[in-house]
Design a protein around this motif. Sequence first.
Motif: not given
Length: 224
Positions: A102-124
């Motif tokens: 082991k050489l070292g370590q780091t902490k990371v916050v991977p902040a992500t914003l997704f745009a998603q497309y959902r298939f099927g009917e809204a009540n599926a």
Amino acid sequence: MRYPFLRAGCALAIAALCGAAQAQVAGTFSVRAGFTHISPQTKSGNLSAPSFPNTKVDVGSDTTLTGGITYMLTDHWALDLPVGLPFKHAFYGDDAIAGVGKLGQTKVVPATLFAQYRFGEANAAFRPYVGLGVTYAKFFKNRSTMALTAVTGGSPANPTTARLDNKFGLTPQVGFVWNFSDRWFLDMSYAKSFLKTTAHLSSGQSIAMRLNPDVVAIGVGYRF
């Protein structure tokens, strides 16, 4: 059936697939909580001179408590914001220095914003989706070991420290939502972040890394 929990699980699955689910319609919010595992698929460059030839690094995986907030823009399009505790990744010697540990370590916050497309009917009850996000990886609390100091020519009196560049990257995603009651659901996803960074050492050396982590997330959520 020998195992009661399997019988209960089958009953839940049948109820989820056959029953009417709360509609995922425009204007609805949902929240979830669960876990995310990040596994970097590291391709390391060489440590800059002065160093041994083919001095490379590898980056370890981590799992932490995460969740998310989703807003349905339409019956099919959604914005999704994962949230959670920071991830902690260890760095190890690779190739010419694979035996140093082991050489070292780091902490990371991977902040992500997704745009998603959902298939099927809204009540599926079952709705697969695809997404595309932009990730900003914020690295902090970088720590180094005496192994890194030894590899880079430092000393106990002058140990080598490291700093990583914060970076943006694109993150495609696939997943599904399984509604097992009117408002409760299971969300599972796989994403791939195309992410690079460079570690800058106090010795004046640097090393570039292509991290490109695989990201697997699972969570149980509630729809408002």
